[in-house]
Design a protein around this motif. Structure first.
Motif, PDB file in Angstrom:
ATOM      1  N   VAL A  30       2.064 -10.809   1.249  1.00  0.00           N
ATOM      2  CA  VAL A  30       3.520 -10.905   1.231  1.00  0.00           C
ATOM      3  C   VAL A  30       3.928 -11.811   0.080  1.00  0.00           C
ATOM      4  CG1 VAL A  30       5.563 -11.731   2.460  1.00  0.00           C
ATOM      5  CG2 VAL A  30       3.790 -10.468   3.684  1.00  0.00           C
ATOM      6  N   GLY A  31       4.783 -11.313  -0.783  1.00  0.00           N
ATOM      7  CA  GLY A  31       5.238 -12.089  -1.931  1.00  0.00           C
ATOM      8  C   GLY A  31       6.067 -11.206  -2.835  1.00  0.00           C
ATOM      9  N   THR A  32       6.424 -11.725  -4.002  1.00  0.00           N
ATOM     10  CA  THR A  32       7.172 -10.921  -4.963  1.00  0.00           C
ATOM     11  C   THR A  32       6.750 -11.292  -6.376  1.00  0.00           C
ATOM     12  OG1 THR A  32       9.366 -10.071  -5.538  1.00  0.00           O
ATOM     13  CG2 THR A  32       9.189 -12.454  -5.185  1.00  0.00           C
ATOM     14  N   LEU A  33       6.979 -10.397  -7.310  1.00  0.00           N
ATOM     15  CA  LEU A  33       6.382 -10.480  -8.634  1.00  0.00           C
ATOM     16  C   LEU A  33       6.727 -11.768  -9.367  1.00  0.00           C
ATOM     17  CD1 LEU A  33       4.764  -9.166 -10.907  1.00  0.00           C
ATOM     18  CD2 LEU A  33       6.855  -7.996 -11.624  1.00  0.00           C
TER      19      LEU A  33
ATOM     20  N   VAL B 161       1.195 -11.681 -11.987  1.00  0.00           N
ATOM     21  CA  VAL B 161       0.458 -10.418 -12.020  1.00  0.00           C
ATOM     22  C   VAL B 161      -0.947 -10.547 -11.446  1.00  0.00           C
ATOM     23  CG1 VAL B 161      -0.470  -8.637 -13.571  1.00  0.00           C
ATOM     24  CG2 VAL B 161       1.811  -9.578 -13.971  1.00  0.00           C
ATOM     25  N   ASP B 162      -1.568 -11.716 -11.554  1.00  0.00           N
ATOM     26  CA  ASP B 162      -2.946 -11.864 -11.076  1.00  0.00           C
ATOM     27  C   ASP B 162      -3.072 -11.601  -9.586  1.00  0.00           C
ATOM     28  OD1 ASP B 162      -3.911 -12.385 -13.577  1.00  0.00           O
ATOM     29  OD2 ASP B 162      -3.964 -14.562 -13.339  1.00  0.00           O
ATOM     30  N   VAL B 163      -2.048 -11.949  -8.825  1.00  0.00           N
ATOM     31  CA  VAL B 163      -2.070 -11.674  -7.386  1.00  0.00           C
ATOM     32  C   VAL B 163      -2.148 -10.167  -7.147  1.00  0.00           C
ATOM     33  CG1 VAL B 163      -0.677 -11.718  -5.284  1.00  0.00           C
ATOM     34  CG2 VAL B 163      -0.899 -13.781  -6.670  1.00  0.00           C
ATOM     35  N   ALA B 164      -1.363  -9.417  -7.894  1.00  0.00           N
ATOM     36  CA  ALA B 164      -1.391  -7.958  -7.741  1.00  0.00           C
ATOM     37  C   ALA B 164      -2.772  -7.402  -8.072  1.00  0.00           C
ATOM     38  CB  ALA B 164      -0.327  -7.319  -8.625  1.00  0.00           C
ATOM     39  N   ARG B 165      -3.411  -7.964  -9.101  1.00  0.00           N
ATOM     40  CA  ARG B 165      -4.758  -7.511  -9.463  1.00  0.00           C
ATOM     41  C   ARG B 165      -5.741  -7.746  -8.312  1.00  0.00           C
ATOM     42  NH1 ARG B 165      -3.636  -9.654 -14.905  1.00  0.00           N
ATOM     43  NH2 ARG B 165      -3.482  -7.878 -16.326  1.00  0.00           N
ATOM     44  N   ARG B 166      -5.650  -8.907  -7.667  1.00  0.00           N
ATOM     45  CA  ARG B 166      -6.557  -9.215  -6.556  1.00  0.00           C
ATOM     46  C   ARG B 166      -6.327  -8.267  -5.377  1.00  0.00           C
ATOM     47  NH1 ARG B 166      -5.351 -14.631  -8.091  1.00  0.00           N
ATOM     48  NH2 ARG B 166      -3.873 -14.871  -6.362  1.00  0.00           N
TER      49      ARG B 166
ATOM     50  N   ASN C  71       6.250  -6.587  -0.164  1.00  0.00           N
ATOM     51  CA  ASN C  71       4.902  -6.030  -0.052  1.00  0.00           C
ATOM     52  C   ASN C  71       4.565  -5.249  -1.319  1.00  0.00           C
ATOM     53  OD1 ASN C  71       3.675  -6.091   3.029  1.00  0.00           O
ATOM     54  ND2 ASN C  71       5.905  -6.263   2.955  1.00  0.00           N
ATOM     55  N   GLU C  72       5.075  -5.685  -2.444  1.00  0.00           N
ATOM     56  CA  GLU C  72       4.976  -4.914  -3.678  1.00  0.00           C
ATOM     57  C   GLU C  72       3.525  -4.619  -4.069  1.00  0.00           C
ATOM     58  OE1 GLU C  72       7.227  -7.717  -6.044  1.00  0.00           O
ATOM     59  OE2 GLU C  72       8.524  -7.790  -4.287  1.00  0.00           O
ATOM     60  N   ALA C  73       2.686  -5.650  -4.081  1.00  0.00           N
ATOM     61  CA  ALA C  73       1.299  -5.467  -4.509  1.00  0.00           C
ATOM     62  C   ALA C  73       0.540  -4.602  -3.506  1.00  0.00           C
ATOM     63  CB  ALA C  73       0.619  -6.816  -4.670  1.00  0.00           C
ATOM     64  N   TYR C  74       0.747  -4.865  -2.218  1.00  0.00           N
ATOM     65  CA  TYR C  74       0.065  -4.100  -1.175  1.00  0.00           C
ATOM     66  C   TYR C  74       0.488  -2.634  -1.217  1.00  0.00           C
ATOM     67  CZ  TYR C  74      -1.346  -2.601   3.516  1.00  0.00           C
ATOM     68  OH  TYR C  74      -1.904  -1.923   4.574  1.00  0.00           O
ATOM     69  N   CYS C  75       1.778  -2.388  -1.314  1.00  0.00           N
ATOM     70  CA  CYS C  75       2.264  -1.004  -1.362  1.00  0.00           C
ATOM     71  C   CYS C  75       1.782  -0.302  -2.631  1.00  0.00           C
ATOM     72  CB  CYS C  75       3.787  -0.964  -1.271  1.00  0.00           C
ATOM     73  SG  CYS C  75       4.417  -1.346   0.382  1.00  0.00           S
ATOM     74  N   ALA C  76       1.746  -1.023  -3.739  1.00  0.00           N
ATOM     75  CA  ALA C  76       1.233  -0.420  -4.968  1.00  0.00           C
ATOM     76  C   ALA C  76      -0.200   0.034  -4.785  1.00  0.00           C
ATOM     77  CB  ALA C  76       1.328  -1.415  -6.124  1.00  0.00           C
ATOM     78  N   ALA C  77      -1.019  -0.793  -4.129  1.00  0.00           N
ATOM     79  CA  ALA C  77      -2.413  -0.426  -3.895  1.00  0.00           C
ATOM     80  C   ALA C  77      -2.516   0.776  -2.975  1.00  0.00           C
ATOM     81  CB  ALA C  77      -3.166  -1.615  -3.296  1.00  0.00           C
ATOM     82  N   LYS C  78      -1.698   0.807  -1.936  1.00  0.00           N
ATOM     83  CA  LYS C  78      -1.753   1.923  -0.995  1.00  0.00           C
ATOM     84  C   LYS C  78      -1.169   3.197  -1.606  1.00  0.00           C
ATOM     85  CE  LYS C  78      -3.760  -0.122   2.465  1.00  0.00           C
ATOM     86  NZ  LYS C  78      -5.146   0.257   2.851  1.00  0.00           N
TER      87      LYS C  78
END
Length: 282
Positions: A95-98, A103-108, A150-157
Motif C-alpha cells: 500500500v502506497g503511492t508513487l 520507483v524502487d518500491v514498484a520494482r520490488r 495499490n499502484e505497484a501491486y495492481c501493476a504487477a497483477k
C-alpha cells in the motif's frame, strides 16, 4: 490418490496453505513450497489433522531466485518422475503511492508478484508439456481493476494477467492449460503483510499531501475486508480449477469477485478472448 504431482508456491499461510490441503484432499501429491521452511509447522499440523500428511511434502523455494526455482522444480521431477501442475500462489501486497514511495518500491513488488511467477512457470513448462499439465496463477481482482494506493501491486497483477492471457493459446498448442485465478478480499495473513501498520497514522503520516485520500482508502478497505472470503473458500476455487476437465482461462473465486470485475470484464471467464487468439497459432 490420483498419482499426480502439483507444486504450489507460497504455502506457509492463507490461500497457499489451504490450497495445499485442498489439493491433497482431492488426491494429489502436493509439493508445498515456501521461502522459509521454518514456517511450515502450521501446514504440517493442519495436514496431519486433515489426514493428508503423507500427501504433502515441504520444500524451500524463493520465487525471486531463479537458481532456487530450478533446484526445486528439477528436484521434484527427479524424485517423483513428473510434474502435472504448478500453482503460482506466492505474492506480496503493498500500500502506497508513487510520489511518496518512489520507483524502487514498484520494482520490488514486480519482482515477487510478476517475475516470480515467470521464474516458476518457465522452470515448470518443459515438465508440464511432458504430462499435458496445467499452470494456475493466483492473480487478483486488482489485476483487472486498478485500485487506489495499490499502484505497484495492481501493476504487477495486470502484468500477470496479460502475460498469462497471451501465453494461454501458445501453451495450449503443446498441451498445457493456463488458468488465471482472481480472488477479491480474502481473510488471511496477506492483509497484514501489505504494509498497513497497526497504527494507521504511521501510514497516513508518510503520505504527505495524499494523507486525506489514504485515510479514506483505509476506511473503505476495512469495510471490504470485514466481509472477506475465507482462505479455505478461495482455495476451493483453485482446487476446482486444478481438477476440472475443461477449466476456464479466468476464474473468480467468489460472487463478490465476479461482481467487482464485471464492469470491466464482460468476458468474465476469458473464453471470448481465448477463442479470438487461439486461431492465430492453430
Amino acid at each position: 490418490m490420483n498419482g499426480k504431482i502439483v507444486l504450489i508456491t507460497g504455502t506457509s499461510t492463507g490461500m497457499g496453505l489451504e490450497t495445499a490441503l485442498g489439493a491433497a484432499n482431492a488426491g494429489w501429491r502436493v509439493v508445498a513450497t515456501m521461502r522459509d521452511v521454518a514456517k511450515a509447522d502450521r501446514l504440517r499440523k493442519a495436514a496431519e489433522s486433515a489426514g493428508v500428511g503423507e500427501l504433502i511434502e515441504v520444500r524451500p523455494l524463493d520465487v525471486t531466485d531463479p537458481a532456487s526455482v530450478a533446484e526445486c522444480v528439477n528436484g521434484v521431477v527427479a524424485d517423483h518422475g513428473a510434474l502435472h501442475a504448478l500453482i503460482n500462489n506466492a505474492g506480496s501486497g503493498h500500500v502506497g503511492t508513487l510520489e511518496t514511495d518512489g520507483v524502487d518500491v514498484a520494482r520490488r513488488v514486480m519482482e515477487v508478484n510478476f517475475f516470480g511467477v515467470l521464474n516458476a512457470t518457465a522452470a515448470a513448462l518443459p515438465h508440464l508439456r511432458a504430462t499435458g499439465g496445467r499452470v494456475l496463477t493466483v492473480s487478483s481482482v486488482g489485476g483487472v481493476i486498478g485500485q487506489p494506493f495499490n499502484e505497484a501491486y495492481c501493476a504487477a497483477k495486470f502484468a500477470v494477467e496479460g502475460y498469462m492471457e497471451a501465453l494461454a493459446p501458445v501453451a495450449a498448442t503443446v498441451g498445457v492449460g493456463v488458468i488465471i485465478v482472481e480472488p477479491a478480499a480474502v481473510a488471511s495473513e496477506f492483509v497484514a503483510n501489505v504494509g498497513i501498520p497497526a497504527d494507521q497514522k504511521e501510514l497516513t503520516d508518510r503520505m504527505g499531501p495524499y494523507a486525506p485520500a489514504a485515510q479514506a482508502y483505509l476506511t473503505r478497505t476495512a469495510g471490504a475486508f470485514a466481509n472477506a472470503q475465507s482462505a479455505a473458500d478461495a482455495a476451493a476455487a483453485v482446487v476446482a480449477a486444478l481438477t476440472a476437465e475443461r477449466p476456464a482461462l479466468r476464474v473468480q473465486t467468489s460472487d463478490a469477485a465476479r461482481a467487482f470485475v464485471a464492469p470491466k470484464l464482460a468476458d468474465a471467464d476469458g473464453s471470448a478472448v481465448f477463442a479470438l487468439t487461439s486461431p492465430w497459432v492453430a
